[in-house]
Write an enzyme that holds these catalytic residues in place. Sequence first.
Site, PDB file in Angstrom:
ATOM      1  N   ASN A   8      -5.017  -1.295   0.470  1.00  0.00           N
ATOM      2  CA  ASN A   8      -5.921  -2.011   1.359  1.00  0.00           C
ATOM      3  C   ASN A   8      -6.725  -1.189   2.354  1.00  0.00           C
ATOM      4  O   ASN A   8      -6.149  -0.356   2.928  1.00  0.00           O
ATOM      5  CB  ASN A   8      -4.668  -2.742   2.413  1.00  0.00           C
ATOM      6  CG  ASN A   8      -5.340  -3.515   3.391  1.00  0.00           C
ATOM      7  OD1 ASN A   8      -6.602  -3.196   4.061  1.00  0.00           O
ATOM      8  ND2 ASN A   8      -4.853  -5.049   3.789  1.00  0.00           N
ATOM      9  N   GLU A  35      -8.912  -6.600   1.679  1.00  0.00           N
ATOM     10  CA  GLU A  35      -9.629  -6.425   2.763  1.00  0.00           C
ATOM     11  C   GLU A  35     -10.849  -5.677   2.412  1.00  0.00           C
ATOM     12  O   GLU A  35     -11.154  -4.798   3.340  1.00  0.00           O
ATOM     13  CB  GLU A  35      -8.565  -5.751   3.941  1.00  0.00           C
ATOM     14  CG  GLU A  35      -7.790  -6.904   4.622  1.00  0.00           C
ATOM     15  CD  GLU A  35      -7.510  -6.666   5.991  1.00  0.00           C
ATOM     16  OE1 GLU A  35      -6.513  -5.862   6.294  1.00  0.00           O
ATOM     17  OE2 GLU A  35      -8.191  -7.131   6.935  1.00  0.00           O
ATOM     18  N   TYR A 109      -4.019 -10.604  -1.446  1.00  0.00           N
ATOM     19  CA  TYR A 109      -3.763 -10.280  -0.056  1.00  0.00           C
ATOM     20  C   TYR A 109      -3.297 -11.496   0.413  1.00  0.00           C
ATOM     21  O   TYR A 109      -3.867 -12.699   0.810  1.00  0.00           O
ATOM     22  CB  TYR A 109      -5.133  -9.757   0.445  1.00  0.00           C
ATOM     23  CG  TYR A 109      -5.274  -9.627   1.752  1.00  0.00           C
ATOM     24  CD1 TYR A 109      -4.252  -8.915   2.587  1.00  0.00           C
ATOM     25  CD2 TYR A 109      -6.265 -10.403   2.795  1.00  0.00           C
ATOM     26  CE1 TYR A 109      -4.536  -8.509   3.855  1.00  0.00           C
ATOM     27  CE2 TYR A 109      -6.525 -10.212   3.868  1.00  0.00           C
ATOM     28  CZ  TYR A 109      -5.375  -9.382   4.677  1.00  0.00           C
ATOM     29  OH  TYR A 109      -5.507  -8.975   6.099  1.00  0.00           O
ATOM     30  N   ASP A 151      -1.379  -6.247  -0.757  1.00  0.00           N
ATOM     31  CA  ASP A 151      -0.989  -6.308   0.532  1.00  0.00           C
ATOM     32  C   ASP A 151      -0.082  -7.729   0.596  1.00  0.00           C
ATOM     33  O   ASP A 151      -0.703  -8.593   0.822  1.00  0.00           O
ATOM     34  CB  ASP A 151      -1.966  -6.098   1.498  1.00  0.00           C
ATOM     35  CG  ASP A 151      -1.553  -6.146   2.965  1.00  0.00           C
ATOM     36  OD1 ASP A 151      -0.288  -6.182   3.222  1.00  0.00           O
ATOM     37  OD2 ASP A 151      -2.464  -6.096   3.900  1.00  0.00           O
ATOM     38  N   ASN A 153       2.139  -8.265   3.299  1.00  0.00           N
ATOM     39  CA  ASN A 153       2.221  -8.373   4.824  1.00  0.00           C
ATOM     40  C   ASN A 153       3.845  -8.729   5.194  1.00  0.00           C
ATOM     41  O   ASN A 153       4.008  -9.274   6.196  1.00  0.00           O
ATOM     42  CB  ASN A 153       1.296  -9.428   5.153  1.00  0.00           C
ATOM     43  CG  ASN A 153      -0.047  -8.739   5.704  1.00  0.00           C
ATOM     44  OD1 ASN A 153       0.054  -7.751   6.703  1.00  0.00           O
ATOM     45  ND2 ASN A 153      -1.207  -9.083   5.538  1.00  0.00           N
ATOM     46  N   ASP A 253      -5.211   1.712   7.933  1.00  0.00           N
ATOM     47  CA  ASP A 253      -4.206   1.523   8.459  1.00  0.00           C
ATOM     48  C   ASP A 253      -3.068   1.469   7.006  1.00  0.00           C
ATOM     49  O   ASP A 253      -1.826   1.633   7.387  1.00  0.00           O
ATOM     50  CB  ASP A 253      -3.953   0.599   9.335  1.00  0.00           C
ATOM     51  CG  ASP A 253      -4.725  -0.984   8.944  1.00  0.00           C
ATOM     52  OD1 ASP A 253      -5.297  -0.992   7.984  1.00  0.00           O
ATOM     53  OD2 ASP A 253      -4.368  -2.031   9.593  1.00  0.00           O
ATOM     54  N   HIS A 254      -3.686   1.267   5.959  1.00  0.00           N
ATOM     55  CA  HIS A 254      -2.614   1.187   4.814  1.00  0.00           C
ATOM     56  C   HIS A 254      -2.950   2.590   4.179  1.00  0.00           C
ATOM     57  O   HIS A 254      -4.114   3.215   3.808  1.00  0.00           O
ATOM     58  CB  HIS A 254      -3.098   0.036   4.045  1.00  0.00           C
ATOM     59  CG  HIS A 254      -2.739  -1.149   4.560  1.00  0.00           C
ATOM     60  ND1 HIS A 254      -1.489  -2.004   4.311  1.00  0.00           N
ATOM     61  CD2 HIS A 254      -3.409  -2.006   5.763  1.00  0.00           C
ATOM     62  CE1 HIS A 254      -1.574  -3.065   5.021  1.00  0.00           C
ATOM     63  NE2 HIS A 254      -2.675  -3.021   5.699  1.00  0.00           N
TER      64      HIS A 254
END
Lengths: 263, 263
Positions: A8, A35, A109, A151, A153, A253-254
């Site tokens: 991501n 993303e 995603y 991702d 989540n 952030d990933h």
Amino acid sequence: MISIATWNINSVRLRADQVERFLTQEAPDVLCLQEIKTAESLFPHDVFERLGYTHRAVHGQKGYHGVATVSRIPFREIGRHDWQDNGEARHVGVELIGPGQGLILENVYIPAGGDIPDRTVNAKFGQKLDFLERMTRWADKLDKPTLIVGDFNIAPLESDVYDHKALLKVVSHTPLEVETLQRFADAHGWVDLGRKHIPAPERNYSWWSYRSYWRQKDQGRRLDHMWASPDVAAQSLSHRFVEETRRWDQPSDHVPLVTELSL
Amino acid sequence: MISIATWNINSVRLRADQVERFLTQEAPDVLCLQEIKTAESLFPHDVFERLGYTHRAVHGQKGYHGVATVSRIPFREIGRHDWQDNGEARHVGVELIGPGQGLILENVYIPAGGDIPDRTVNAKFGQKLDFLERMTRWADKLDKPTLIVGDFNIAPLESDVYDHKALLKVVSHTPLEVETLQRFADAHGWVDLGRKHIPAPERNYSWWSYRSYWRQKDQGRRLDHMWASPDVAAQSLSHRFVEETRRWDQPSDHVPLVTELSL
DNA sequence: GCCCAAGAGG
DNA sequence: CCTCTTGGGC
């Protein structure tokens, strides 16, 4: 042997140089991005072309979401699901041709789900569960050797978060999400490669929040996954998290995940 | 001898490192900044403090405009004019103490004036002319040795632009603006140090548009100025444009001006 | 915190 | 083209 990565990237245009650095260093055969946050027309095709990733399936969207699969080995695109029919670009699927012939690679995603873990007050949480339920009905019908990455989540296991008890009420680790994800897993018999190669309760994070200073305190979660059909899982050789990218300038952030398959 | 600089920095927070580089290289005694684009509370005081610019008068504003005078030699602030009483931070005045004792230093950012040079259809153009008229009435009463510096947003002479004829209809070089600026000059008898030391028609630009690729074609304009009372002008030793900053990464659209006075 | 989009202002 | 703001999303 082929290697497959997922990341991501949180804006592929802003981090085109980091993607280049990663591809140069790790040289996976295939990279699945989530993303990308751009329309296909503004995707940095030239960077990938230059590095030999001449096969690309870009399901872009302006500003939000967006996924892309780029590859050094040929594939044919088999579809872009919009399970909720809401126009969000959250999936692209390809089938490898030549090396890895016949492997289906699904890049997904899953919605983040907002802040409050209650579908009656937070529509985004409901959307996340609904998305998983629709994916579950879809996975039930899959009958080819498949690797699904991206991702998700959701951090399903206790050891997938820095503090299990504290996060039971935090979106990404609630029992309702974990159960819903488990039903998706059962629908196809997916094998979690992350935990096949790095068994619980070993630390195993893929995401750290930008907010607060959790990065320094290692308060991560395992939100990114690579899940394989049982036959594909049997051929999986390795799996790792490339945490080094966290130390690069202005990181996502990933972090990326890389797996090797004896195909 | 003291040296004084002026620079429209187009965001002092974004370019704090460039200001540091400039101050380290050129080491002026005083630096007047325009378009700092920040409230005083977010001004990067630490950078200036570290370099010895311990005297500062910051007239900030959130997001727009904003001027600041920073100095290695002491001064006392003598006021912040809001000639149009509209809350825009476009001026700060100081009086030097110690070296240069008694010199008044006025730091000003004159409105740009919008795109269309017609006050009946473009209020911003009217505001610019009104601003100059109010400054003219103010200048008429000045009776101390003064240096006024800043971004005037007007290139008065033919040789102050890359194409005089083409720019006669472009805001910054229209006859109406030039005449209005001339009345301001006459009100105090200001001496244009830029042209005292680099006489027309020598090339002498301080600004290049970000739009288009004019930078490469050297299509500049002289919008920034240092004007002195006749007595101060008599003590001016030098004047130069530090064009080197244009070649730095992500430069301001303006370059700094530096002058030396035998005070 | 970091990223995107619009819109204003230059 | 560049910078800022606001507001949404994660």
